[in-house]
Design a protein around this motif. Structure first.
Motif: not given
Length: 336
Positions: A192-200
């Protein structure tokens, strides 16, 4: 010393006499500091809370020589007195600044060369939350890591103060940013803040995901605050000629790495700590940020992600929130 008004002799500050848990963070009266050569006195409106503050509170990160024992590495407020040699035009200005200590207080001394003007686009809370993470990400991701437009970068701790600042700067400077986070909720927050990809990182192998995201090429830079066994895994995420930049060792201060792989792929391993750097270096960085980043701040294009604010008297609760690890963005103390 040039001053605007008569000042009190004492002030409230978070200056614990002994290390310990959050409960040691009780405001107490100490003398108002006096600005020396090239310094200004700021009436503090807000102060950012950072992980080094937690380490200092525990007795694990002593302030550098000459810095106040009072906690707090960044602040915003009004310049109300000048030491000799400080620019007269600063008097009465609202500024934010990186400091070696002293931010958790009603008044603080700041090197004049480390002050940045607070534009109308920022609140005092937002301004106080900028310097520490902005200087850290700028000097490490862009200067030491040589991140440039078009690069893909991996940043661990995507919802931390550092991570959220890295996301904001990546958007402004044309980087593709991949972050890791510890829950699906934090992955969603980073996106939501703008990261193109986020990994758990708890449910996914970030090495495999980075290779998938980059089509096997790897990323140009890794900004790492974990250390330990993350380092060899980070190296697997790097492209040829990639740069690994260490800024903290939350997961361990030592690592075993494959030296021949570093040679074969021409990798660079570097890192830095900011607090102990001398005033001259911090003044140079301040000048560079004023030229390259501050126009975005003035235009309202760069703002820190704020998690929660606490009054100074509740500094212990602010530290408990940071240590719980549930925050997204910056935690800030307010003086008013």
């Amino acid at each position: 010393m040039t001053r605007m008004t008569d000042l009190p002799n004492t002030m409230l500050a978070i200056d614990p006499e002994a290390p310990g848990g959050p409960e040691v963070l009780v405001p107490r009266g100490i003398p108002v500091p006096v600005p020396g050569m090239g310094e200004v006195l700021v009436r503090v409106a807000a102060a950012g809370v950072n992980r080094p503050d937690v380490l200092q509170r525990r007795g694990m990160y002593p302030p550098p020589p000459g810095a106040p024992k009072t906690l707090g590495l960044e602040l915003a407020g009004e310049v109300i007195a000048l030491g000799d040699g400080a620019e007269p035009a600063l008097l009465g200005q609202t500024v934010c600044a990186l400091v070696g200590g002293g931010g958790y207080a009603e008044y603080a001394v700041v090197p004049a060369d480390q002050c940045l003007p607070v534009p109308e686009a920022l609140s005092a809370v937002e301004a106080a939350a900028l310097p520490e993470t902005l200087y850290t990400v700028w000097t490490n991701l862009f200067e030491r890591g040589y991140a440039t437009e078009g690069d893909t970068v991996l940043v661990h701790g995507g919802t931390s103060g550092i991570g959220t600042m890295a996301i904001a700067l990546a958007k402004l400077f044309g980087l593709t940013i991949v972050v890791t986070a510890g829950s699906d909720e934090k992955v969603a927050a980073a996106t939501a803040l703008g990261a193109h990809h986020a990994i758990n990182y708890r449910t996914e192998d970030f090495v495999a995901r980075v290779k998938d995201i980059t089509g096997g090429a790897g990323c140009a830079v890794v900004l790492d605050m974990v250390g330990g066994d993350y380092v060899p895994r980070n190296l697997q995420c790097l492209a040829e000629d990639g740069r690994h930049v260490s800024i903290a060792v939350q997961g361990g201060a030592s690592a075993t790495i494959p030296i021949f792989d570093v040679m074969r792929r021409r990798l660079t391993l570097t890192g830095s700590t900011l607090r102990a750097r001398d005033a001259g270096f911090k003044a140079l960085v301040t000048d560079e940020i004023a030229r390259t980043v501050w126009p975005h701040v003035e235009a309202g294009r760069l703002k820190p992600a704020i998690d929660r604010t606490f009054p100074l008297a509740e500094a212990a609760e602010a530290h408990r929130r940071m240590e719980a690890g549930d925050h997204v963005g910056k935690i800030v103390l307010t003086m008013g």
